[in-house]
Design a protein around this motif. Structure first.
Motif, PDB file in Angstrom:
ATOM      1  N   PRO A  58       0.803  -1.229   0.000  1.00 15.84           N
ATOM      2  CA  PRO A  58       0.000   0.000   0.000  1.00 15.84           C
ATOM      3  C   PRO A  58       0.832   1.275   0.000  1.00 15.84           C
ATOM      4  N   GLY A  59       1.950   1.292   0.705  1.00 13.24           N
ATOM      5  CA  GLY A  59       2.787   2.485   0.740  1.00 13.24           C
ATOM      6  C   GLY A  59       3.331   2.846  -0.634  1.00 13.24           C
ATOM      7  N   VAL A  60       3.715   1.835  -1.405  1.00 12.73           N
ATOM      8  CA  VAL A  60       4.229   2.075  -2.756  1.00 12.73           C
ATOM      9  C   VAL A  60       3.102   2.574  -3.654  1.00 12.73           C
ATOM     10  N   VAL A  61       1.926   1.994  -3.517  1.00  7.78           N
ATOM     11  CA  VAL A  61       0.774   2.456  -4.299  1.00  7.78           C
ATOM     12  C   VAL A  61       0.502   3.926  -3.996  1.00  7.78           C
ATOM     13  N   ASN A  62       0.546   4.298  -2.721  1.00  7.05           N
ATOM     14  CA  ASN A  62       0.324   5.694  -2.335  1.00  7.05           C
ATOM     15  C   ASN A  62       1.399   6.612  -2.908  1.00  7.05           C
ATOM     16  N   GLU A  63       2.652   6.142  -2.926  1.00  4.18           N
ATOM     17  CA  GLU A  63       3.729   6.935  -3.515  1.00  4.18           C
ATOM     18  C   GLU A  63       3.493   7.142  -5.011  1.00  4.18           C
ATOM     19  N   LEU A  64       3.091   6.092  -5.701  1.00  2.00           N
ATOM     20  CA  LEU A  64       2.812   6.204  -7.135  1.00  2.00           C
ATOM     21  C   LEU A  64       1.639   7.150  -7.392  1.00  2.00           C
ATOM     22  N   MET A  65       0.627   7.075  -6.557  1.00  5.20           N
ATOM     23  CA  MET A  65      -0.517   7.984  -6.694  1.00  5.20           C
ATOM     24  C   MET A  65      -0.063   9.436  -6.517  1.00  5.20           C
ATOM     25  N   ALA A  66       0.826   9.677  -5.556  1.00  3.22           N
ATOM     26  CA  ALA A  66       1.326  11.032  -5.322  1.00  3.22           C
ATOM     27  C   ALA A  66       2.108  11.538  -6.530  1.00  3.22           C
ATOM     28  N   VAL A  67       2.912  10.680  -7.136  1.00  3.09           N
ATOM     29  CA  VAL A  67       3.660  11.063  -8.332  1.00  3.09           C
ATOM     30  C   VAL A  67       2.696  11.417  -9.457  1.00  3.09           C
ATOM     31  N   LEU A  68       1.650  10.615  -9.639  1.00  2.37           N
ATOM     32  CA  LEU A  68       0.666  10.887 -10.689  1.00  2.37           C
ATOM     33  C   LEU A  68      -0.067  12.203 -10.425  1.00  2.37           C
ATOM     34  N   GLU A  69      -0.412  12.471  -9.167  1.00  2.76           N
ATOM     35  CA  GLU A  69      -1.070  13.723  -8.825  1.00  2.76           C
ATOM     36  C   GLU A  69      -0.191  14.924  -9.139  1.00  2.76           C
ATOM     37  N   ARG A  70       1.097  14.815  -8.756  1.00  5.18           N
ATOM     38  CA  ARG A  70       2.027  15.919  -9.046  1.00  5.18           C
ATOM     39  C   ARG A  70       2.154  16.119 -10.552  1.00  5.18           C
ATOM     40  N   GLY A  71       2.235  15.026 -11.305  1.00  8.27           N
ATOM     41  CA  GLY A  71       2.350  15.112 -12.757  1.00  8.27           C
ATOM     42  C   GLY A  71       1.111  15.730 -13.377  1.00  8.27           C
ATOM     43  N   ALA A  72      -0.068  15.399 -12.845  1.00  8.69           N
ATOM     44  CA  ALA A  72      -1.315  15.961 -13.368  1.00  8.69           C
ATOM     45  C   ALA A  72      -1.411  17.455 -13.111  1.00  8.69           C
ATOM     46  N   ARG A  73      -0.786  17.906 -12.032  1.00 11.09           N
ATOM     47  CA  ARG A  73      -0.788  19.337 -11.704  1.00 11.09           C
ATOM     48  C   ARG A  73       0.362  20.067 -12.376  1.00 11.09           C
ATOM     49  N   GLY A  74       1.209  19.314 -13.116  1.00 15.70           N
ATOM     50  CA  GLY A  74       2.329  19.942 -13.794  1.00 15.70           C
ATOM     51  C   GLY A  74       3.516  20.180 -12.890  1.00 15.70           C
TER      52      GLY A  74
END
Length: 123
Positions: free
Chosen positions: A104-120
């Motif tokens: 779960p921690g890795v999934v959360n890290e990947l989600m955070a990376v995707l969120e940052r990427g979506a916000r530019g």
């Protein structure tokens, strides 16, 4: 469990409503609602999301959130990487191969990376 299913279950339980009660009121089967909650059914229709919002008395932000979660709740996702760089295809394939074993921690890290990427935000 899908994001929609998790939220639906949480709100239903918080209100003390059983699957059977909710299903009867919405004129769907309890088995169908259970399958939605547990991610054994695909994303619900817009009409069903509206029914859930009405039944649970959700307004504004909660209704918008449930609609957003429904759109993100396809348990069987297909990625089309045609026309993208080879790294994107590799990423999609590696994620598909390893998603079930990621902590779960890795999934959360990947989600955070995707969120940052979506916000530019990049890194």
């Amino acid at each position: 469990m899908t994001p929609f299913g998790a939220r639906l279950r949480r709100w239903r339980v918080e209100r003390g409503v059983t699957l059977r009660e909710m299903a009867a009121a919405m004129q769907v089967s309890a088995a169908y609602l259970s399958a939605l909650e547990h991610g054994r059914r695909g994303a619900p229709s817009v009409g069903l999301v509206h029914q859930v919002c009405e039944y649970l008395g959700l307004i504004w932000d909660d209704a918008d959130e449930l609609t957003r979660l429904a759109q993100l709740s396809r348990p069987k996702v297909v990625l089309d990487t045609s026309g993208l760089p080879p790294e994107a295809t590799e990423l999609a394939n590696r994620l598909a191969d390893s998603i079930r074993s990621l902590p779960p921690g890795v999934v959360n890290e990947l989600m955070a990376v995707l969120e940052r990427g979506a916000r530019g935000g990049g890194k």
